[in-house]
Design an enzyme around this catalytic site. Structure first.
Site: not given
Length: 257
Positions: A1-2
């Protein structure tokens, strides 16, 4: 995930403190090594910095940390790639022109099997994030051929985010420089700092700032992040499906799908 970073303020404000904390998560205290970017609005202009390298090792990131750019609206992002290769064209935030303004967008999450129909706006890279951004702008352009206020846009923005969320995780920040729209699918937090200001201490770096010495009593600054950036302040945690429209550091409208 960012991870995402946003700011909405009522006066031009630098985001070096928050940016410093976020950059540590790009390969230092976090795994997000696949690029980073940040956009600073200056009127209708947008000063954009991007690098497909890990932010903790990026000379461009160090430049931004040494260069306290003041802005009322900022969108930043550090990437952990899941769709699309690691390259500059896949580095957030993404920017397109609509109604004579620069629209800036960053996304945290992943959309499974997301292949929207092509329209006026096409992706340059091959991420699901940029495809969603282009699809969202195509919806706005189709619904409103002429410029309208953000408050009138909201139903289109919220409906698009609601539909994107059906394909997976969709946390996002979007702005045209006048307002900042935030949508939470799974994880997002914000803090609004106003007088009386106090000290703030980063979680990810040995850095403390006394905002009372850096601000005036009239300043209002809201910072939005995927995870709280400080450990001595109380952050507001979004609920899944919650969205907020910000302008000049204050909430203009909010709701939950």
């Amino acid at each position: 995930m960012c991870e995402l970073l946003g700011m909405s303020a009522n006066v031009p404000t630098d985001i070096v403190f928050s940016f410093t904390g976020l950059m540590q998560r790009g390969g230092g205290t976090g795994p997000h090594r696949d690029g980073w970017g940040i956009g600073f609005y200056e009127g209708r202009g947008l000063r954009l910095f991007q690098d497909p390298a890990a932010s903790v090792e990026s000379e461009v990131a160090r430049l931004v940390q040494r260069y306290p750019i003041k802005s009322e609206t900022v969108i930043g992002h550090i990437r952990q790639a899941n769709v699309g290769k690691v390259c500059l064209s896949n580095t957030h935030p993404f920017v397109r022109e609509l109604w004579g303004r620069n629209w800036c967008f960053a996304h945290n999450g992943q959309l499974a099997g997301f292949e929207p129909a092509k329209g006026f706006y096409w992706p340059v890279g091959d991420t699901d994030s940029e495809a969603a951004f282009c699809n969202l702008l195509n919806r706005v352009r189709g619904a409103f051929p002429e410029p309208v206020m953000a408050e009138i846009l909201l139903p289109v923005l919220v409906q698009a985010c609601f539909e994107f969320r059906q394909n997976g995780v969709f946390n996002c920040l979007l702005s045209d420089g006048d307002w900042l729209f935030s949508f939470c699918s799974s994880k997002l937090a914000h803090i609004t700092r106003r007088a009386p200001f106090g000290p703030a201490r980063l979680k990810d770096a040995d850095l403390t700032v006394d905002f009372q010495a850096e601000t005036t009593p009239k300043d209002v600054v809201t910072v939005i992040a995927t995870e709280p950036l400080t450990d001595n302040e109380t952050w507001n945690i979004y609920q899944p499906g919650e969205w907020i429209l910000w302008r000049r550091g204050e909430i203009v409208s909010q709701g939950r799908t």
